[in-house]
Enzyme design. Structure first.
Site, short mmCIF file in Angstrom:
data_model
loop_
_atom_site.label_atom_id
_atom_site.label_comp_id
_atom_site.label_asym_id
_atom_site.label_seq_id
_atom_site.Cartn_x
_atom_site.Cartn_y
_atom_site.Cartn_z
N LYS A 144 47.18 33.78 50.93
CA LYS A 144 46.80 32.85 52.00
C LYS A 144 48.00 31.98 52.38
O LYS A 144 49.13 32.45 52.33
CB LYS A 144 45.56 32.03 51.57
CG LYS A 144 44.41 32.96 51.14
CD LYS A 144 43.09 32.26 51.03
CE LYS A 144 42.02 33.27 50.61
NZ LYS A 144 40.69 32.68 50.54
N GLY A 183 36.52 30.83 47.70
CA GLY A 183 37.10 29.53 47.39
C GLY A 183 36.10 28.50 46.91
O GLY A 183 36.40 27.31 46.83
N SER A 185 35.93 34.31 44.86
CA SER A 185 35.97 33.67 43.54
C SER A 185 36.06 34.67 42.39
O SER A 185 35.44 34.47 41.34
CB SER A 185 34.77 32.73 43.35
OG SER A 185 34.80 31.71 44.33
P1 13P Z 1 39.04 33.25 46.47
O1 13P Z 1 39.35 34.28 45.42
O2 13P Z 1 39.95 32.05 46.39
O3 13P Z 1 37.59 32.90 46.51
O4 13P Z 1 39.40 33.92 47.89
C1 13P Z 1 38.86 35.16 48.19
C2 13P Z 1 39.51 35.65 49.42
O5 13P Z 1 39.27 35.15 50.50
C3 13P Z 1 40.46 36.74 49.30
O6 13P Z 1 40.80 37.26 50.54
#
Ligand code: 13P
Length: 252
Positions: free
Chosen positions: A12, A174, A214
């Site tokens: 990200k 997230g 997550s």
């Molecule tokens: P998280 O693992 O932080 O929940 O994010 C998942 C995600 O959006 C991966 O592209």
């Protein structure tokens, strides 16, 4: 089914010119002995060359977090699929829920990006998943069905054979609130059946469907032990090389 698991780390909008190559180096060191799993990382665009340099010649794939639906030209701020292949990228994410939510990307746009990625020789990881209100409203399967049907419209079987799907329920991204293995499996199974009707059984059986939302070292093994969960798209935990390597290990 013989589908090799894929563990993908979506960084990200995290890392920088120093920490991105460092993270890549650590991931390489900590996963180099794993043979039965494919690994890929998705750094922010400007950091991709530095990560490519570190991972050059390794088995770890690299991709962008998005691409333009356009080929080239006057599209300020956009990054084309051709640029990504010319750098040496293998993959791209398409239709991540954060693109859908913050940049209002429609299923139709996701379809154009998917086709653009395939035409440029990239492997698109097409992301789908329902919001909490849609799950609560009993609309999960209808929402995912539309995302898959429209997102993959017009693809030939040969093209579909190169696509990876990621099921990421928006409420699990997230939030620390992971889907249960049963919740993940029922949607993955639904997607695979849908692929069989849209394409054919052989393609459905061969398509890798990743779970995202997550995923952590502590829940990865159970999620991936489900018959239709073929790997993980990892956000937060991919920023720790120890956690990401542990997730990869639980797949391989
Ligand atoms: P998280 O693992 O932080 O929940 O994010 C998942 C995600 O959006 C991966 O592209």
């Amino acid at each position: 089914m013989g589908r090799k698991p894929l563990i993908a780390g979506n960084w990200k909008m995290n890392t920088d010119a120093v920490s991105a190559p460092n993270l890549a180096r650590e991931v390489l060191q900590k996963t180099s002995r794993l043979r039965n799993v494919d690994i890929a990382v998705f750094p922010p665009f400007p950091l991709i060359p530095s990560v490519l340099k570190v991972l050059d010649g390794s088995a770890i794939g690299i991709g962008g977090q998005d691409i333009s639906a356009e080929l080239q030209g006057a599209f300020t701020g956009e990054v084309s699929a051709g640029m990504m292949t010319s750098l040496g990228c293998t993959y791209t994410l398409v239709g991540h829920s954060e693109r859908r939510e913050y940049h209002l990307e429609s299923d139709e746009l996701v379809n154009r990006k998917t086709i653009r990625a395939l035409e440029a020789g990239l492997i698109p990881i097409v992301c789908v998943g329902e919001k909490l209100s849609e799950r609560d409203g009993g609309e999960t399967f209808a929402r995912v069905e539309r995302q898959i049907k429209v997102g993959l419209a017009g693809l030939s079987k040969e093209q579909m054979a190169r696509v990876v799907i990621a099921y990421e329920p928006v409420w699990a991204i997230g939030t620390g609130r992971t889907a249960t293995p049963q919740q993940a499996e029922e949607v993955h199974e639904f997607i695979r059946k849908l692929l069989a009707t849209l394409f054919d059984q052989q393609i459905a059986d061969a398509t890798r469907i990743l779970y995202g939302g997550s995923v952590k070292a502590s829940n990865a093994r159970e999620l991936m032990s489900q018959p239709d969960v073929d790997g993980a798209l990892v956000g937060g935990a991919s920023l720790s090389s120890d956690d990401f390597a542990a997730i990869a290990e639980s797949a391989g």
